[in-house]
Motif scaffolding. Structure first.
Motif, PDB file in Angstrom:
ATOM      1  N   ARG A 121      79.876  15.223  12.297  1.00  0.00           N
ATOM      2  CA  ARG A 121      79.909  14.360  11.113  1.00  0.00           C
ATOM      3  C   ARG A 121      80.586  13.037  11.447  1.00  0.00           C
ATOM      4  N   LEU A 122      81.675  13.118  12.195  1.00  0.00           N
ATOM      5  CA  LEU A 122      82.391  11.907  12.579  1.00  0.00           C
ATOM      6  C   LEU A 122      81.505  10.978  13.400  1.00  0.00           C
ATOM      7  N   SER A 123      80.818  11.528  14.380  1.00  0.00           N
ATOM      8  CA  SER A 123      79.963  10.671  15.221  1.00  0.00           C
ATOM      9  C   SER A 123      78.764  10.145  14.434  1.00  0.00           C
ATOM     10  N   ALA A 124      78.252  10.902  13.479  1.00  0.00           N
ATOM     11  CA  ALA A 124      77.143  10.416  12.638  1.00  0.00           C
ATOM     12  C   ALA A 124      77.610   9.244  11.776  1.00  0.00           C
ATOM     13  N   ASP A 125      78.799   9.326  11.210  1.00  0.00           N
ATOM     14  CA  ASP A 125      79.326   8.229  10.396  1.00  0.00           C
ATOM     15  C   ASP A 125      79.606   6.987  11.238  1.00  0.00           C
ATOM     16  N   ILE A 126      80.125   7.192  12.451  1.00  0.00           N
ATOM     17  CA  ILE A 126      80.355   6.052  13.353  1.00  0.00           C
ATOM     18  C   ILE A 126      79.014   5.402  13.705  1.00  0.00           C
ATOM     19  N   ALA A 127      77.994   6.213  13.929  1.00  0.00           N
ATOM     20  CA  ALA A 127      76.654   5.675  14.232  1.00  0.00           C
ATOM     21  C   ALA A 127      76.121   4.871  13.048  1.00  0.00           C
ATOM     22  N   ARG A 128      76.352   5.337  11.810  1.00  0.00           N
ATOM     23  CA  ARG A 128      75.914   4.588  10.623  1.00  0.00           C
ATOM     24  C   ARG A 128      76.624   3.237  10.528  1.00  0.00           C
ATOM     25  N   LEU A 129      77.938   3.228  10.814  1.00  0.00           N
ATOM     26  CA  LEU A 129      78.693   1.953  10.810  1.00  0.00           C
ATOM     27  C   LEU A 129      78.142   1.000  11.867  1.00  0.00           C
ATOM     28  N   ARG A 130      77.851   1.539  13.036  1.00  0.00           N
ATOM     29  CA  ARG A 130      77.304   0.717  14.131  1.00  0.00           C
ATOM     30  C   ARG A 130      75.956   0.132  13.724  1.00  0.00           C
ATOM     31  N   GLN A 131      75.091   0.954  13.151  1.00  0.00           N
ATOM     32  CA  GLN A 131      73.768   0.471  12.733  1.00  0.00           C
ATOM     33  C   GLN A 131      73.889  -0.627  11.670  1.00  0.00           C
ATOM     34  N   ARG A 132      74.814  -0.443  10.723  1.00  0.00           N
ATOM     35  CA  ARG A 132      75.015  -1.449   9.672  1.00  0.00           C
ATOM     36  C   ARG A 132      75.533  -2.747  10.273  1.00  0.00           C
ATOM     37  N   ALA A 133      76.482  -2.651  11.216  1.00  0.00           N
ATOM     38  CA  ALA A 133      77.014  -3.859  11.854  1.00  0.00           C
ATOM     39  C   ALA A 133      75.917  -4.577  12.631  1.00  0.00           C
ATOM     40  N   LEU A 134      75.087  -3.852  13.349  1.00  0.00           N
ATOM     41  CA  LEU A 134      73.984  -4.478  14.089  1.00  0.00           C
ATOM     42  C   LEU A 134      72.959  -5.100  13.146  1.00  0.00           C
TER      43      LEU A 134
END
Length: 170
Positions: A121-134
Motif C-alpha cells: 500500500r505504501l509503495s502504491a501511494d508513493i507511485a500515485r504521488l510520483r505520477q501526479r508530480a510527473l
C-alpha cells in the motif's frame, strides 16, 4: 556335611529375610498390596523357628525364592510403568513442541503478510504521488485529491495539491 549345609542355608535365608522385610514393608506402604506374600513368608519363617528341621527349612527356602521372584516381578512392573510414563511425557513434549513450532510458523507468516500488505500500500501511494508530480511537470493543472491518508504521505499529497492549485491560479 548336612548340618553344615543346613547352617549355611539358615544363614543365607536369614540374610535374605533381613533384606526382604524392608522391601515388603515399602511395597505395602506404597499401596502395592503385597500383604499376602509377606504373610506367607512370615508363616514359613514362624514354622521353621517352631520346628527347625530340614522340611521346614526347605519350605522356608522355597517361600523365600517365591518372594524374591515376586519382588523381581514387581520391580519389573514398576520399571515398565515408569518407562510408559516417560514415553507419555516425551510424547506430550513432542506434541507441545509441534504446537509451538506451528504457532510460531503461522505467527511469522501472519506478521510477514501484514508487513507485505503495508509496504504494498505504501509503495502504491508513493507511485500515485510520483505520477501526479510527473503529470504536473507535463502541464496537467487539474485539481485532484492525490491521496486520502492521515500521515506524512497524506501531508505530501495535500502539499502537491496545494502547489497544483497555486500553479493553476497563476
Amino acid at each position: 556335611g548336612a548340618a553344615t549345609s543346613d547352617a549355611d542355608d539358615v544363614e543365607a535365608i536369614d540374610r535374605h529375610l533381613s533384606r526382604l522385610d524392608p522391601q515388603w514393608r515399602a511395597l505395602e506402604a506404597a499401596g502395592l498390596g503385597q500383604a499376602a506374600e509377606a504373610q506367607a513368608l512370615e508363616r514359613a519363617r514362624r514354622d521353621w523357628r517352631q520346628q527347625p528341621d530340614r522340611v521346614n527349612l526347605l519350605a522356608l527356602r522355597s517361600r523365600l525364592e517365591a518372594s524374591l521372584a515376586a519382588l523381581d516381578a514387581h520391580r519389573q512392573a514398576r520399571q515398565a510403568i515408569a518407562a510408559a510414563q516417560v514415553t507419555r511425557v516425551h510424547e506430550r513434549g513432542r506434541a507441545v513442541s509441534l504446537t509451538l513450532s506451528a504457532s510460531a510458523a503461522f505467527g511469522t507468516v501472519g506478521v510477514g503478510l501484514v508487513v507485505v500488505l503495508f509496504f504494498a500500500r505504501l509503495s502504491a501511494d508513493i507511485a500515485r504521488l510520483r505520477q501526479r508530480a510527473l503529470a504536473v511537470v507535463a502541464g496537467d493543472r487539474r485539481e485532484a485529491r492525490t491521496l486520502a491518508r492521515r500521515d506524512e504521505l497524506g501531508d505530501l499529497g495535500q502539499a502537491l495539491d496545494a502547489m497544483v492549485s497555486a500553479l493553476a491560479r497563476s
